[in-house]
Design an enzyme around this catalytic site. Structure first.
Site, PDB file in Angstrom:
ATOM      1  N   LEU A  85       3.439  -9.542  -0.539  1.00 34.74           N
ATOM      2  CA  LEU A  85       2.857  -8.750   0.469  1.00 34.74           C
ATOM      3  C   LEU A  85       1.340  -8.907   0.615  1.00 34.74           C
ATOM      4  O   LEU A  85       0.687  -8.663  -0.599  1.00 34.74           O
ATOM      5  CB  LEU A  85       3.238  -7.265   0.642  1.00 34.74           C
ATOM      6  CG  LEU A  85       4.489  -6.919   1.111  1.00 34.74           C
ATOM      7  CD1 LEU A  85       4.971  -5.518   1.522  1.00 34.74           C
ATOM      8  CD2 LEU A  85       5.046  -7.864   2.175  1.00 34.74           C
ATOM      9  N   HIS A 114       0.669  -1.258  -0.051  1.00 33.17           N
ATOM     10  CA  HIS A 114      -0.065  -0.173   0.010  1.00 33.17           C
ATOM     11  C   HIS A 114       0.866   1.333   0.150  1.00 33.17           C
ATOM     12  O   HIS A 114       0.321   2.279  -0.624  1.00 33.17           O
ATOM     13  CB  HIS A 114      -1.092  -0.099   1.332  1.00 33.17           C
ATOM     14  CG  HIS A 114      -1.749  -1.396   1.352  1.00 33.17           C
ATOM     15  ND1 HIS A 114      -1.683  -2.436   2.308  1.00 33.17           N
ATOM     16  CD2 HIS A 114      -2.940  -1.493   0.828  1.00 33.17           C
ATOM     17  CE1 HIS A 114      -2.432  -3.106   2.271  1.00 33.17           C
ATOM     18  NE2 HIS A 114      -3.513  -2.762   1.060  1.00 33.17           N
TER      19      HIS A 114
END
Lengths: 296, 296
Positions: free
Chosen positions: A185, A38
């Site tokens: 991730l 992110h």
């Protein structure tokens, strides 16, 4: 950084940035429990946009009845620290009531692209994604929206929606971010036991091996690649394969059986979904076989 | 008045009006073959908006396979004269290729509201309407959009879509425009033979009679009203009833069987679809029974 929780606050905050000439506006939609993936989206948005809006919303309508909506990890305080550190200007954290003041009767559905991969395993999932993303687009009216390629099918589906509905936003796909040992991730990695975490490396490793086999001419067809992926993954006893597919990208069409991959036009995707206990992980590689062939 | 036929021309023309301070922008989406009903929408838009955009597009995806897509009447020259006379600033006349450069894979569907009335008779119709209207909204980005209440279900469905998807537009419903003898204006009226045209008056007449019966306490329940409508319409030998319904508006829910209509909360709609030969006509009245009851 402004944290807003209602539609009115969001519109006011974005409107202020626009009126004061701080465009273009970039949107980074997330479900929170933020990680370096992110963060990379926020940094990319920061490079392209005068105002970066991040949304954090665990969207109930994209979860199936037996999926992990309730259990999905949440940590607002840590998320806000990451968002601020990575340059978000506005963080929108709506409640379910703010996003769905009454049960939505309106759904956006993309056909064809959603029949394979996660669409096949998670019926209704992409309708939930396209619907909530369209809502966020209407609320923020961003020039750009940033999505990670770990969810490559999501990127393909959203691009199709934007094009088909003439939406005024450009989808910017961003590369997968991995741990140093290769694991992609994901907020869901937190579910993994130590042993599952160790064995989960088989996703990225099998994709690398398959790609190498194509490069070296040891796997020529989609079928051969699929076999290779499956056999590598099966070496991990805890791994339960949901799918291991080779398709065109972004069309997500099957490759003809007899076709050597290096003859395929455009990009292809090797995509995996594998369960470890109750945790379902996905990973993929997108590449251009013709370029690989030229390198050989 | 500017006539534009491509997405680029449209965006440029609307963008110019916005940049030069000529907002708000109002959109009047039509399928052309314009009549006084459309003219009334343009006039209403002109009262509220600095820029009035009219679109003329016979949208193939809202027609069923056995419906009148090919036969739907078209007269661009006459439409442009009416649009100019009634104050349109921009008229958007796209080809099918401009609106659907490839077959759309994305559909917007509104549930519940679309299961009754025309939704039941014309499966897929409202998905086609919501999808094309969303495209037009994204292309024009109007503050207001104007729709006639002859298509009352369409108004209800579009309002639901706008609310559910947080679209930045307000739907302005406009009253039905009728011939002096009561026939609701419709581009499809041109299909009627002289005798069908005469008998088609039964739509508006039956609605008026049913409303009067409610006012005078001669019809108390939805069932009684439905019977009255059916019996009046059956007096016209060419009339073939598709539906004659009494529902809440805009929720389009059935009224409880035993409930006197005058006890219903909010508005109700009496809605008809009747075939004359191959021509299917619709009409409706929306009113508030409580107000009617108070008048009695």
């Amino acid at each position: 950084m402004r944290v807003v929780r209602t539609v009115e606050q969001l519109r006011e905050a974005v409107g202020f940035m626009r009126r004061t000439g701080q465009g273009p506006v970039g949107l980074v939609p997330t479900m929170g429990y933020l990680h370096e993936g992110h963060a990379s989206l926020l940094r990319r948005a920061g490079e392209m946009c005068g105002t970066v809006v991040m949304s954090i919303f665990v969207n109930p309508i994209q979860f199936g009845p037996n999926e992990d909506y309730e259990a999905y990890p949440r940590d607002e305080q840590r998320d806000l620290e990451l968002a601020e550190r990575e340059g978000a200007d506005i963080v929108f954290i709506p409640s379910v009531d703010v996003m769905y003041p009454r049960p939505t009767r309106t759904k956006i559905a993309v056909s064809s692209l959603t029949t394979r991969l996660c669409g096949a395993s998670r019926p209704g999932h992409f309708d939930g994604v396209t619907t909530v993303v369209a809502k966020l687009f209407n609320l923020v009216q961003p020039e750009y929206a940033f999505f990670g390629l770990k969810d490559a099918q999501q990127v393909a589906v959203l691009r199709q929606m934007v094009e088909d509905l003439n939406m005024n936003v450009e989808i910017i796909p961003c590369p997968i971010v991995r741990e140093r040992d290769g694991l992609a991730l994901s907020s869901r990695n937190v579910y993994l036991s130590a042993e599952e975490r160790r064995q989960a490396l088989v996703l990225s490793r099998s994709l690398q091996e398959a790609r190498k086999a194509v490069e070296e001419g040891r796997a020529e067809t989609a079928g051969e690649v699929r076999e290779l992926l499956t056999s590598v993954i099966s070496g991990s006893p805890l791994a339960d394969i949901d799918y291991a597919e080779i398709l065109t990208f972004p069309g997500l069409e099957p490759l003809e059986g007899g076709l050597p991959l290096t003859g395929a036009e455009g990009e292809i995707i090797m995509a995996l979904a594998v369960r470890f206990g109750r945790t379902r992980l996905i990973d993929n590689i997108i590449f251009t076989p013709k370029e690989v062939a030229a390198l050989v």
